[in-house]
Write an enzyme that holds these catalytic residues in place. Structure first.
Site, PDB file in Angstrom:
ATOM      1  N   GLY A 533     -41.281  40.534  53.828  1.00  0.00           N
ATOM      2  CA  GLY A 533     -40.615  41.776  53.465  1.00  0.00           C
ATOM      3  C   GLY A 533     -40.600  41.980  51.969  1.00  0.00           C
ATOM      4  N   ASP A 534     -39.409  42.191  51.411  1.00  0.00           N
ATOM      5  CA  ASP A 534     -39.265  42.364  49.963  1.00  0.00           C
ATOM      6  C   ASP A 534     -38.575  41.145  49.336  1.00  0.00           C
ATOM      7  OD1 ASP A 534     -36.845  42.775  51.166  1.00  0.00           O
ATOM      8  OD2 ASP A 534     -36.233  44.445  49.905  1.00  0.00           O
ATOM      9  N   GLU A 535     -38.805  39.971  49.928  1.00  0.00           N
ATOM     10  CA  GLU A 535     -38.203  38.740  49.425  1.00  0.00           C
ATOM     11  C   GLU A 535     -39.258  37.889  48.714  1.00  0.00           C
ATOM     12  OE1 GLU A 535     -35.271  36.638  51.912  1.00  0.00           O
ATOM     13  OE2 GLU A 535     -35.825  38.083  53.458  1.00  0.00           O
TER      14      GLU A 535
END
Length: 879
Positions: A533-535
């Protein structure tokens, strides 16, 4: 048998083993696919069954609570007559209940019935003399517990549940006396319909067992009993004094085969063929090689036997024999030699005849090799090409050796044979070998690419979660053994909004931009990865160029710079959690968990910041999680209850309304105020559920107070911003029985009423259409302006207690409160003052023209029963 033994030779044994392994793996994969498909289907059945179970449980318990409310009034009025009893019963029959009839039997003789029509024969029924009902009634009397029986067939037609309640009244001296029983009949068909059991379910069949609340051991009274025999999804319906067991299976039963079974099996077969076929071909080549080796060994054994036949064999073979007299240059060829060189019919050859037949490109080499053999006396061995008379080329292999003839002259004897086919075969094999080597190089490169792709994110090129796990598990391969490592766990802020509004292409561009920023800001020794994801994660070892906090601040600053995507300017931020090893031997997986805890804290404190993990932070997070778990359990067990604080007219001192306040009846900590749970409830997004529970209790108490002869003009209930922003809020409100003009929603002034928020403005408008008033709470502490008041047109304003308390000593605060009252009055808005702690406060506010007072000077918040007693006895007048 012969074919089987040939397959089981060592050459084919690896292929047989591989086939067995592929077969076993395929069976296991097929079974696992079936298990996963069944688990998904069971989850879907449970998802459809749970709302029905909840409605069924809530409806039964709701009916029981309505009857208990009536019994509460009956306890205070043990001598009520049929008219009073019918009026009270009618008030609870107007609820969305499934009650069919209700009867009261003081001293076990029925004397009060509702509805009376159709139930006249029940009046005067003595339960002690009725053989059919005496046992159940006496059990209620003896146990002092409510008994719920059924479903049963009713004498007046239909089926229903019968609930029998003991009624205990105060006998003085702190003891209770058995007054009699109240019997209530719940229409089972209406219960089924209102709980969703009779609607067309999209994909499940349902059955219920547990007649008379006996749970799974009871009889099946709804649905097909066979459902319980086919591994159903089961749940328990909790009832007062017992339970039911509800079970469901998919419509038509459980499928025997997963939907994607044949697709998975096809992939397994294809993968197996890709493994087994090359091994079979390799085994076949190995078998042929062994056969060739055996043939060579056999040929060697026959060599001596064949040697004496050589002369005869040469005569009939394709080999040409030649002999050269070195001194005279005389050359002798046999017929086969002449055929090889295209000179059939010739009778005499010389050295020049051989030389002239050589191919020009091979002439110099062939002559040099022959001359060297003559000079050294070594064996002659050469390959060359010759030109035939028709212009074609032929490959010749020549061997020979020198000897001394009988005449004492040195001679050379040898043979020639056509190796054109062998040469062509060798060229073919050489080309095949070259291609195989090239293919091997390509396979090796493909293997390296596959390994890289398996360990890297294809979008950003950063290492992925799998690579991170390897680094954490094998830290010494990537970092110095004695180094202490720190882990940065990062999550992009506002990424979801960009992804949802501008599309996934914009989201991908933001992720690539973020990856480049992290690469640019991290040290060359640092490990940077995107784990999903956005991690993102950075693993860095101590001794870097700057402290962890400085690096985190620099990353946050870099991420805050706007990014342009096409014609849009995108702004993102980043929240960072940092955790470090105390010593080099600390488990890195625990450090990653600690970084995640720190990230959670950074997001909780407003995002776009960094937090470093500490022991205190871990304790606080675990305490917050414990509180969150207890809140969720409290919601399941109805531990959140409404307390009510009255509001008074400053002139007549009559109660003008009450404010419903949330309290948590904690099983071990006692009664808790909102300050102990509200922040955590907001974090786990259950404030709306608490608001809904308080609203439903407030509505129930309005009808209950009215049934007891206590008129409360208005009840105010808090409405959180989350519920105000809910698109389904109005649908839920329309399902409730809301008395017109008796309910008011309090909105915090801290809520910003943005004109662009269509959902909020639409919900406020429709709330007013439902006859619900709007109040602005904590006025003077938030965003509200005169324009906001004109736009919202609330019914009331509540001045925050922080502004009311100082008016005794502060003329400025007094003038401010007076101005707010004047503004409200000029706009036609009632003004209520909170925090009225003393009668002196009340007197000043009355003079300032305030319309309502609320505070400890008159009454503290209290439960519904205490409020009923307080209002009935008008206790505030004594204060």
């Amino acid at each position: 048998m012969k074919r089987l033994s040939r397959v089981l030779t060592p050459s084919y044994l690896p292929a047989v083993i591989a086939a067995f392994v592929v077969l076993v793996a395929g069976i296991l994969a097929d079974n696992q696919n079936q298990v996963v498909a069944e688990a998904r289907l069971r989850a879907r059945v449970a998802e459809e069954l749970n709302p029905i179970r909840s409605k069924l449980e809530a409806n039964v318990n709701g009916n029981i609570q309505l009857v208990r409310g009536l019994i509460g009034t009956l306890v205070t009025e043990p001598g009520m007559d049929q008219k009073r009893f019918a009026a009270l019963s009618r008030s609870i029959f107007t609820e969305r209940s499934q009650l069919r009839s209700i009867a009261a039997a003081p001293n076990l003789v029925v004397s009060l019935v509702y509805p009376l029509k159709g139930n006249e024969k029940a009046l005067g029924l003595d339960y002690r003399k009725n053989e059919l009902q005496r046992a159940a009634v006496m059990r209620v009397k003896d146990t002092r517990q409510m008994v719920l029986a059924g479903p049963v067939d009713l004498v007046q037609g239909g089926r229903g549940l019968i609930g029998r309640f003991p009624v205990m009244i105060n006998a003085g001296g702190g003891s209770n006396r058995f007054w009699g029983i109240v019997s209530a009949i719940i229409d089972i068909d209406r219960l089924y319909r209102d709980s969703g059991l009779l609607s067309e379910q999209p994909g499940i069949d349902i059955a219920i067992a547990g007649r008379d609340g006996t749970g799974a051991e009871g009889q099946v009274f709804f649905g097909d009993p066979a459902i319980f025999k086919h591994s159903p999804v089961g749940m328990t319906v909790l009832l007062p004094g017992g339970s039911w067991r509800i079970a469901a299976v998919p419509r038509g039963g459980w499928p025997t085969t997963a939907g994607n079974a044949w697709f998975i099996r096809g992939l397994i077969v294809l993968g197996g063929l890709m493994i087994i076929l090359p091994m079979v071909l390799t085994g076949r080549l190995m078998s042929e090689r062994q056969m060739n080796i055996r043939a060579l060994r056999h040929s060697k054994a026959q060599l001596q036997e064949l040697s004496h036949r050589l002369k005869i064999a040469l005569d009939s073979s394709q080999i040409g024999i030649w002999e050269l007299d070195i001194a005279s240059g005389k050359l002798l060829w046999d017929d086969r030699m002449r055929e090889l060189y295209g000179r059939a019919g010739s009778t005499r050859e010389t050295y020049e005849d051989w030389r002239s037949a050589l191919y020009s490109d091979d002439l110099q080499r062939a002559e040099a090799e022959f001359a060297e053999a003559l000079e050294t006396g070594d064996a002659y061995n050469s390959d060359f090409r010759i030109c035939l008379p028709d212009g074609s080329l032929r490959h010749i292999r020549a061997i020979g050796s020198a000897y001394i003839g009988a005449d004492g002259m040195r001679k050379v004897v040898g043979v020639n044979w056509d190796v054109t086919a062998d040469f062509e075969t060798r060229e073919t094999l050489f080309e095949a070998k070259r291609m195989a080597e090239a293919h091997s190089v390509e396979l090796e490169a493909a293997r390296h690419r596959m390994e890289f792709n398996a360990l890297h994110d294809p979008l950003t090129g950063l290492p992925n979660r799998r690579f991170l796990d390897q680094v954490l598990a094998e830290r010494n391969r990537h970092f110095a053994p004695e180094a202490r490592l720190s882990i940065f766990h990062m999550d992009l802020d506002r990424f979801k909004q960009i992804n949802d509004t501008l599309g996934h292409a914009a989201g991908d561009e933001i992720l690539r931009h973020a990856a480049e920023l992290l690469r640019g800001n991290a040290d060359a020794r640092d490990f940077v990865a995107r784990i999903g994801g956005d991690e993102f994660v950075i693993v860095r070892q101590d001794g870097g160029m700057e402290p962890d906090a400085a690096l985190a601040s620099r990353i946050i600053e870099a991420m805050s710079v706007p990014v342009r995507y096409k014609d849009q300017e995108c702004r993102i931020g980043v929240s960072i959690g940092i955790a470090a090893q105390a010593k080099a031997t600390d488990d890195l997986s625990h450090v990653l968990v600690n970084a995640d805890i720190a990230l959670y804290e950074a997001k909780r404190r407003g995002r776009n910041r960094h937090e470093t993990f500490t022991g205190e932070l871990k304790t606080a997070v675990f305490k917050t999680k414990q509180t969150a778990d207890e809140i969720l359990r409290g919601l399941e067990h109805n531990e959140f209850i409404a307390h009510f604080q009255p509001q008074f007219c400053p002139r007549s001192l009559d109660i003008t309304g009450v404010e419903a306040l949330a309290r948590w009846d904690h099983p071990s900590k006692g009664l808790l105020g909102p300050h102990t749970f509200l922040k955590t409830a907001e974090d786990i997004n259950v404030v709306a559920s608490i608001d809904q529970a308080i609203l439903e209790q407030a509505l129930f108490q309005i009808y209950r107070w009215e049934a007891g002869g206590i008129h409360i003009p208005k009840v105010s209930v808090n409405l959180s911003y989350a519920r105000l922003h809910d698109e389904n809020l109005i649908d839920r409100l329309e399902q409730l029985q809301i008395p017109a003009g008796r309910l008011s929603f309090e909105l915090l002034e801290s809520i910003s009423f943005d004109e662009s928020d269509v959902t909020v403005l639409s919900n406020i408008r429709r709330i007013k259409e439902l006859g619900i008033d709007i109040e602005i709470d904590d006025f003077g502490t938030g965003y509200a302006s005169i324009l906001s008041l004109l736009k919202l047109t609330p019914r009331r304003l509540k001045i925050d207690r922080q502004l009311v308390l100082p008016i005794l000593d502060s003329p400025a605060e007094k003038r401010l409160v007076e101005s707010i009252i004047d503004i409200g009055t000029s706009l036609g808005i009632e003004v209520i003052a909170e925090g009225v702690e003393t009668l002196e406060h009340a007197h000043i506010l009355k003079e300032l023209g305030c319309h309502g007072l609320q505070g400890y000077a008159f009454a503290r918040p209290m439960n519904a029963n205490d409020l009923a007693t307080f209002a009935f006895e008008r206790r505030w007048l004594a204060a």
